[in-house]
Structure formats: structure tokens, C-alpha cells
Design a protein around this motif. Structure first.
Motif, mmCIF file in Angstrom:
data_model
loop_
_atom_site.group_PDB
_atom_site.id
_atom_site.type_symbol
_atom_site.label_atom_id
_atom_site.label_comp_id
_atom_site.label_asym_id
_atom_site.label_seq_id
_atom_site.Cartn_x
_atom_site.Cartn_y
_atom_site.Cartn_z
ATOM 1 N N GLU A 51 -12.619 -1.282 -1.227
ATOM 2 C CA GLU A 51 -13.656 -0.838 -2.014
ATOM 3 C C GLU A 51 -14.070 -1.727 -3.138
ATOM 4 O OE1 GLU A 51 -10.692 3.008 -1.299
ATOM 5 O OE2 GLU A 51 -10.917 2.238 -3.614
ATOM 6 N N ASP A 52 -15.173 -1.220 -3.771
ATOM 7 C CA ASP A 52 -15.593 -2.206 -4.860
ATOM 8 C C ASP A 52 -14.589 -1.875 -6.099
ATOM 9 O OD1 ASP A 52 -17.784 -2.568 -3.348
ATOM 10 O OD2 ASP A 52 -19.128 -2.077 -4.867
ATOM 11 N N LYS A 53 -14.418 -3.049 -6.804
ATOM 12 C CA LYS A 53 -13.573 -2.788 -8.059
ATOM 13 C C LYS A 53 -14.603 -2.346 -9.077
ATOM 14 C CE LYS A 53 -9.767 -4.319 -10.568
ATOM 15 N NZ LYS A 53 -10.267 -3.842 -11.876
ATOM 16 N N TYR A 54 -14.632 -1.271 -9.508
ATOM 17 C CA TYR A 54 -15.532 -0.630 -10.665
ATOM 18 C C TYR A 54 -14.964 -0.997 -11.934
ATOM 19 C CZ TYR A 54 -17.464 1.994 -6.573
ATOM 20 O OH TYR A 54 -17.872 1.951 -5.241
ATOM 21 N N ARG A 73 -10.183 4.447 -15.655
ATOM 22 C CA ARG A 73 -9.433 5.221 -14.422
ATOM 23 C C ARG A 73 -9.105 6.549 -15.015
ATOM 24 N NH1 ARG A 73 -5.207 3.185 -11.221
ATOM 25 N NH2 ARG A 73 -4.891 4.698 -9.427
ATOM 26 N N ARG A 86 -5.277 6.747 -18.053
ATOM 27 C CA ARG A 86 -4.502 5.921 -17.412
ATOM 28 C C ARG A 86 -3.303 5.990 -18.402
ATOM 29 N NH1 ARG A 86 -4.789 0.039 -15.284
ATOM 30 N NH2 ARG A 86 -2.849 -0.826 -15.878
ATOM 31 N N GLU A 108 -12.418 6.326 -10.737
ATOM 32 C CA GLU A 108 -12.925 5.685 -11.877
ATOM 33 C C GLU A 108 -14.145 6.247 -12.637
ATOM 34 O OE1 GLU A 108 -11.124 2.772 -12.750
ATOM 35 O OE2 GLU A 108 -12.440 1.497 -13.865
ATOM 36 N N PHE A 119 -11.641 7.698 -5.522
ATOM 37 C CA PHE A 119 -11.204 6.905 -4.275
ATOM 38 C C PHE A 119 -9.634 7.438 -3.611
ATOM 39 C CE2 PHE A 119 -10.575 4.422 -8.292
ATOM 40 C CZ PHE A 119 -9.339 4.630 -8.457
ATOM 41 N N MET A 157 -11.074 -4.108 -4.416
ATOM 42 C CA MET A 157 -9.643 -3.552 -4.313
ATOM 43 C C MET A 157 -9.529 -3.508 -2.880
ATOM 44 S SD MET A 157 -8.863 -2.562 -7.292
ATOM 45 C CE MET A 157 -7.281 -1.656 -6.581
ATOM 46 N N LYS A 195 -6.969 -2.322 0.156
ATOM 47 C CA LYS A 195 -5.703 -1.233 0.217
ATOM 48 C C LYS A 195 -5.188 -1.056 1.569
ATOM 49 C CE LYS A 195 -7.744 1.266 -3.639
ATOM 50 N NZ LYS A 195 -8.314 2.626 -4.192
ATOM 51 N N ARG A 233 3.331 -1.019 -9.368
ATOM 52 C CA ARG A 233 2.528 -2.004 -9.158
ATOM 53 C C ARG A 233 2.955 -2.809 -8.109
ATOM 54 N NH1 ARG A 233 -1.560 -4.008 -12.146
ATOM 55 N NH2 ARG A 233 -0.343 -3.193 -14.081
ATOM 56 N N TRP A 253 -1.715 -1.933 -2.940
ATOM 57 C CA TRP A 253 -3.030 -2.034 -3.374
ATOM 58 C C TRP A 253 -3.467 -3.471 -4.059
ATOM 59 C CZ3 TRP A 253 -4.969 2.558 -6.438
ATOM 60 C CH2 TRP A 253 -5.086 3.935 -5.708
ATOM 61 N N LYS A 303 -6.055 -6.412 -5.917
ATOM 62 C CA LYS A 303 -7.302 -6.588 -6.588
ATOM 63 C C LYS A 303 -7.722 -8.066 -6.652
ATOM 64 C CE LYS A 303 -4.848 -6.628 -11.036
ATOM 65 N NZ LYS A 303 -4.488 -5.683 -12.367
ATOM 66 N N LYS A 337 -10.900 -10.348 -8.172
ATOM 67 C CA LYS A 337 -11.787 -10.431 -9.044
ATOM 68 C C LYS A 337 -12.072 -11.881 -9.410
ATOM 69 C CE LYS A 337 -9.311 -8.851 -12.941
ATOM 70 N NZ LYS A 337 -8.978 -7.490 -13.815
ATOM 71 N N ASN A 378 -11.486 -10.154 -19.287
ATOM 72 C CA ASN A 378 -12.198 -9.499 -18.073
ATOM 73 C C ASN A 378 -13.599 -9.325 -18.390
ATOM 74 O OD1 ASN A 378 -9.718 -9.428 -17.210
ATOM 75 N ND2 ASN A 378 -9.699 -7.235 -16.403
HETATM 76 P P1 AMP Z 1 -6.720 -3.801 -13.369
HETATM 77 O O1 AMP Z 1 -7.183 -2.906 -14.558
HETATM 78 O O2 AMP Z 1 -7.297 -5.190 -13.411
HETATM 79 O O3 AMP Z 1 -5.202 -3.874 -13.358
HETATM 80 O O4 AMP Z 1 -7.378 -3.319 -11.968
HETATM 81 C C1 AMP Z 1 -6.591 -1.931 -11.655
HETATM 82 C C2 AMP Z 1 -7.863 -0.980 -12.125
HETATM 83 O O5 AMP Z 1 -9.130 -1.065 -11.258
HETATM 84 C C3 AMP Z 1 -7.465 0.419 -11.792
HETATM 85 O O6 AMP Z 1 -6.538 0.901 -12.601
HETATM 86 C C4 AMP Z 1 -8.655 1.438 -11.739
HETATM 87 O O7 AMP Z 1 -8.916 1.737 -13.215
HETATM 88 C C5 AMP Z 1 -9.722 0.250 -11.574
HETATM 89 N N1 AMP Z 1 -10.552 0.230 -10.276
HETATM 90 C C6 AMP Z 1 -11.753 0.066 -10.199
HETATM 91 N N2 AMP Z 1 -12.168 0.397 -8.885
HETATM 92 C C7 AMP Z 1 -11.053 0.961 -8.096
HETATM 93 C C8 AMP Z 1 -10.647 1.543 -6.849
HETATM 94 N N3 AMP Z 1 -11.832 1.230 -6.203
HETATM 95 N N4 AMP Z 1 -9.415 1.870 -6.480
HETATM 96 C C9 AMP Z 1 -8.454 1.714 -7.462
HETATM 97 N N5 AMP Z 1 -8.728 1.077 -8.866
HETATM 98 C C10 AMP Z 1 -9.827 0.954 -9.073
#
Ligand code: AMP
Length: 587
Positions: free
Chosen positions: A233-236, A240, A255, A283, A348, A437, A439, A450, A454, A456, A458, A542
């Protein structure tokens, strides 16, 4: 509380997990159920169970003041003790005076905490805390302050407390864990365990559950190395959010498990139309809606393809985090704000649907359940909610008004090779998202964990070279070393602070820097030392936000120290103009 404190001392003195859980189990068994229940909450480092959402609202600074006053010490003595011991609880244990007749039970401490939480205003709170700390022995006060600051630092994670409860009352750690997860209350879990009734734990709708977290990967190869079938999936870049929906009522949690429903008034009406009760994970993102909505059904079994990409693009696109930021922390959201900064809830995952808990089901099954939940015809609510595009989009207001609030099923792609993953990554970035992301389709939903189910991926924004202007002592294993750095960029010939970071350097580097900072302090403020602006660091982050917190008018999100730039003189550090450039580029 004395027995609680001596148990904590013994727990801190060993690194062996089995010994730690043994000590906790023995302690819990020696207490009444009421005492054990309160103690379990304290042992997890909190004054109150998670689900209660009660907070003490006593800041570190006022606690510092209270300890100084009760100890009858000068700031300098407190600072010296803090430097040696590294946390305020230990300082209280070290400096508070002993009187005859001191000593409190854990239930009394709990009652005091509740009084503090209930008191309005700083001075009534201070009065109660003063009484609490003067009535407890110094050793008790040590742990009371540690609980108040939210960190026991005795090497006891909540999962170890869960294991200890299982040991104390003859159940399995999995049963205890499940009950604690569903209830968000380790004290209530103790009560159930003690009565052999753990199976009676039921999820409480409208109380936030833990969020599943992701681990970072550095490359597309690594992204596909942990499991065989990946949903991508895209990481938006938003926030959260866990949405609880039942009988037309909706509450949304962040969160940090705070309720944020009020900040997004457009979402509840759209969510209330779901055909049955549910808890969703997703998100909230600042969203640019397409001029016309096209039908778009992007499901879990669809491989990476241009067609899939096009469908994803039809949903609209995310706007930068800085746009969303203007919506956060507001109690009232104006019509103008709703119109100019609309959001979407990119969903998601589903944790609960129609009476059924979904955690233990695989992502593959949860994704299907989510697809059908969002595709089903909406209930008729009193709002003008209607379903578009096979339920992928649920709109609440008419399109002309541009106040549409959408619940969007986050598009899911498949990738089987690093090349496909790279292609998806590039497309995600082109859509303005942070990355991907990845998964494991076979994985269960593990709240609060954690793991490698899952992932990530970027890319960093450009980094900044900054000058350290002030330093603070660290916590935990960074006790007694100056490891938290405030740093600045140049604005003309002035340094203006832009952020603060506390990770990234090696222990050896930190030790060396500590020595240097101690010798080059300009002003010792107890908590903080203003230092000569000579040290240059490279920091990554970030993204960048507008903020009043620092003098520069910007703040960095998740700043990390990449390295010391001993090769650079402070004059060569970056300027506010460079910061502005990065800020504008990200938009
Ligand atoms: P990070 O904050 O860098 O640890 O990345 C994890 C966060 O990415 C999650 O807690 C979500 O808030 C966010 N996120 C964005 N898009 C997604 C997605 N498709 N699936 C899960 N988390 C996502």
C-alpha cells in the motif's frame, strides 16, 4: 507501597527476565486482589489503566519544583543528583527527608493519583502531590514519582507484567495478553485472572486498542525478504486513526489513544453509514478530491499494473502533512477550514466487524472483510451519505460544496519482485505519498507490536547541517550523559533553533561530546545547558512543518542525527533559506 518499591528495586537489580517475572508474580500473590490490580497498573509504568484515558496533568517542571521544595535543597543540589541518577524519581528517593510515621498503601497512592487527576489548576494539584510525597517514605516517593513521570525504568516491559500475572494465577501468557489487549486494563486483567475468568474479557467498543506498527526496510530486496506474499500500500503521511463505529455512534482515536473525533467532524457521518459495527484502522490525510469521482475498485489480489495505478489515481491524492497540521488540535473546525482543507480517511485494516474480533485472522481475510464492509450498501443515516464507486468512497455532502468527507479503502497492490516494488514506490512518491507499506498477507494483527509483518519503505528528505546550541541529559542507558541536543540554523548572523534530537550517535561519540559540552557550557540551567555553538551535526527528518515552538518558525518531524560533521565549521552550517527551500520542495 514499601513492598512495591522494594520489589521494584529487586527487579531493577537483575537483567534476567525469568527472575523479574518471578519477583512480580510472587509480589502479586502476596497482595489482596484489589492491591494486586492497582500494582499491576503501576508496574506497567502508569498511574491509570490505558482505557480510562485519565491523566495526572502534572508536568516535569512542577514535579521538579515540588521535589526541590520538600527536600529543602537548592537547584544546584538537585541538578547534581539528577546528573548522577538520571531520573527525577531516583532524585526524590535520594533527597527527600525521612520522617517517622511515613508510609502509604498502594490503594492510598491510587486514591491520591485520582485526586490529582480530578483537581483543576496547577496549585491544587501541587498541594495534593506535596501531601502525597511527604506522607510516603523516600523509597516509596522514588517509585511514585517514576509512575507519575510515566516510566519506571526497571527493565519491566508490559509483556513481562503479563507473563507474571499468568504465573501468579495459573493461566497462560496468551490468555492474559488477550484480555489486556481487549480491555486496555491490566488491573482488570489481574482481577479476571485471579478469579479464573480471563475468558470473560470482552472488547470495549469506544476504547482505543493498540496499533500494529511497522519496521523500516532499506531496499526493495529487503522489503520482499521476510515473507512470501506481500500486500503493498502507499504510505500516507497523515495521522494514524482508529475508528470505532456502533449503532450510528462514531469515535476516532489517535495513535497516542487520544480521542480526535472533534477535529474531523466530516468523518463521523460518513462512518455512521457503515452497514454494521466495526473498528477500522487507517490514516487521516489532507486530501485533494478529483474533479469527478470515477469508479475505482482496487482489491488485494490485483498485481501491480498500470490499470491499478490509474484507479488509485482516480481516488484523488494526498496533500502534504503541513496542510493536515492546520486541522489538528482544534476543538472547533470552521466551515472555511472544512472547505479548504478537506481530509479523507484511508482505511487499510479492520479489527472488529459485526460482533466478530478480527485480530487473529490473516491480513488476507481481514482485507476481504474490509472490502466487503466498505462495498456493502450504506445504512440510511440522517445525513446525506451515499455510496459511490462500489462503496470505495462514501460521501457525506454534495460535491459542489467541496466539503466531501470520504472513507476510502486504501488501494492494495501486489509485488513479487524488487522491480515491481520499485515501480510501486516511484508511483507512490509521484502521488505525493511518503513511500510504501509492505505487509505479510498471512499475518495476524498484533496491537502495539513492531514486528516484521508490516514493513515501511521511504526515502529521506534532504538533510540539514545544524549547529548544537543547547544540550540535556538523557534517560535510561543515557543517564548521566548529555545526549539530547537542541540545534539551529543561521538566520543572517544569528542562530535560530529549528529542532531537537536524541538519537543516532554511538555511545563513544556521546561520551566524547558530553565531555566537550561540559567544558564549553555558557549557561547551566539545571535541566539544560546552553553551550558554545561550535558542534555541527547532519540531521535527517521525515518532513518539515511551520511551528512556533522554535525560533526559526519551522520544526522537523522525527529528526535523527545522521552524523557529526567534524569536517564543517559552524559558519558552514545551513541557513534558514535552505530550510525554507526544503519546506517548499516537499509541498
Ligand atoms: P512511521 O510513523 O514512519 O513509523 O510509519 C508507520 C506509520 O505509517 C503508521 O503508524 C501509520 O500512521 C502510517 N501509515 C501510512 N500509510 C499506511 C498504511 N497504508 N498502512 C499502515 N500504516 C500506514
Amino acid at each position: 507501597m514499601e513492598r512495591f518499591a522494594t520489589t521494584c528495586e529487586a527487579i531493577a537489580a537483575t537483567t534476567k527476565k525469568l527472575l523479574k517475572t518471578g519477583l512480580v508474580a510472587e509480589y502479586l500473590r502476596s497482595r489482596t486482589v484489589d492491591e494486586a490490580a492497582v500494582s499491576a497498573v503501576f508496574l506497567s509504568g502508569r498511574p491509570f489503566p490505558v482505557w480510562e484515558e485519565t491523566t495526572l496533568q502534572v508536568g516535569g517542571r512542577s514535579l521538579w519544583g515540588i521535589v526541590a521544595e520538600l527536600a529543602g535543597k537548592e537547584q544546584g543540589d538537585l541538578t547534581a543528583s539528577y546528573r548522577r541518577l538520571g531520573d527525577l524519581g531516583a532524585v526524590a528517593g535520594d533527597l527527600l527527608p525521612q520522617h517517622p510515621g511515613q508510609g502509604l498503601g498502594v490503594l492510598e497512592v491510587d486514591a491520591f493519583f485520582r485526586q490529582v487527576a480530578g483537581a483543576r489548576g496547577a496549585s491544587p494539584k501541587t498541594e495534593i502531590v506535596c501531601e502525597l510525597l511527604s506522607r510516603s517514605t523516600p523509597l516509596e516517593a522514588k517509585y511514585i514519582v517514576k509512575i507519575m513521570t510515566g516510566d519506571l525504568r526497571i527493565g519491566l516491559k508490559e509483556s513481562l507484567v503479563e507473563e507474571a500475572i499468568a504465573k501468579a494465577y495459573g493461566s497462560t501468557p496468551a490468555e492474559v495478553q488477550r484480555s489486556n489487549m481487549l480491555l486496555g486494563d491490566i488491573g482488570k486483567t489481574v482481577r479476571l485472572a485471579a478469579g479464573g475468568r480471563l475468558s470473560e474479557a470482552r472488547m470495549r467498543l469506544f476504547h482505543p486498542l493498540g496499533f500494529m506498527l511497522a519496521s523500516p526496510v532499506e531496499s526493495t530486496e529487503e522489503g520482499l525478504s521476510y515473507f512470501s506474499e506481500a500486500a503493498v500500500e502507499d504510505k500516507y503521511d497523515g495521522i494514524r486513526a482508529q475508528a470505532h463505529v456502533a449503532d450510528g455512534e462514531v469515535r476516532i482515536f489517535s495513535r497516542t489513544r487520544d480521542e480526535i473525533t472533534e477535529s474531523f467532524p466530516e468523518l463521523p457521518p460518513a462512518l455512521a453509514g457503515l452497514p454494521h459495527d466495526a473498528i477500522l484502522d487507517g490514516e487521516i490525510v489532507a486530501w485533494e478530491y478529483p474533479a469527478r469521482l470515477e469508479a475505482a475498485q482496487v482489491v488485494v489480489d490485483e498485481p501491480a499494473s498500470e490499470e491499478g495505478e490509474a484507479k488509485a489515481d482516480n481516488l484523488g491524492r494526498a496533500r502534504p502533512f503541513s496542510v493536515l497540521q492546520q486541522r489538528l488540535g482544534r476543538k472547533k473546525v470552521s466551515e472555511k477550514m472544512l472547505r479548504e482543507n478537506p481530509v479523507a480517511y484511508l482505511v487499510f485494516d479492520v479489527l472488529y466487524a459485526d460482533g466478530e474480533l478480527m485480530f487473529e485472522r490473516s491480513l488476507r481475510e481481514r482485507a476481504r472483510a474490509l472490502d466487503s464492509l466498505l462495498a456493502a450498501p450504506r445504512k440510511d443515516t440522517h445525513h446525506r451519505g451515499h455510496s459511490v464507486a462500489q462503496g470505495n468512497l462514501a460521501f457525506d455532502a454534495d460535491e459542489e460544496a467541496q466539503t466531501d468527507a470520504a472513507i476510502i479503502r486504501a488501494p492494495v497492490f501486489r509485488a513479487t519482485s524488487p522491480e515491481e516494488l520499485e515501480q510501486l514506490f516511484v508511483a507512490a512518491r509521484a502521488r505525493g505519498n511518503e513511500g510504501l507499506m509492505i505487509k505479510d498477507l498471512e499475518s495476524a494483527y498484533s496491537p502495539g507490536k513492531r514486528g516484521k509483518s508490516w514493513l515501511k519503505m521511504k526515502r529521506e528528505l534532504a538533510t540539514l547541517d545544524v549547529v548544537v546550541t543547547a544540550v540535556e541529559y538523557g534517560h535510561g542507558k543515557r543517564i548521566g550523559v548529555l545526549s539530547d541536543y537542541t540545534f539551529a540554523v543561521w538566520d543572517g548572523d544569528r542562530l535560530v533553533n529549528i529542532g531537537k534530537a536524541y538519537s543516532g550517535l554511538t555511545d563513544a561519540e556521546i561520551a566524547e561530546m558530553t565531555k566537550w559540552f561540559l567544558e564549553h557550557t555558557i549557561e547551566d540551567q539545571g535541566f539544560l545547558r546552553v553551550v558554545e555553538p561550535k558542534v555541527v551535526l547532519e540531521v535527517a527528518f521525515n518532513n518539515m512543518m511551520r511551528s512556533e515552538r522554535h525560533e526559526s518558525g519551522y520544526a522537523l518531524r522525527f529528526p535523527r542525527i545522521v552524523r557529526l560533521r567534524t569536517d564543517k565549521s559552524p559558519e558552514e552550517a545551513d541557513t534558514i533559506e535552505r530550510a525554507k527551500e526544503i519546506y517548499e520542495q516537499q509541498d
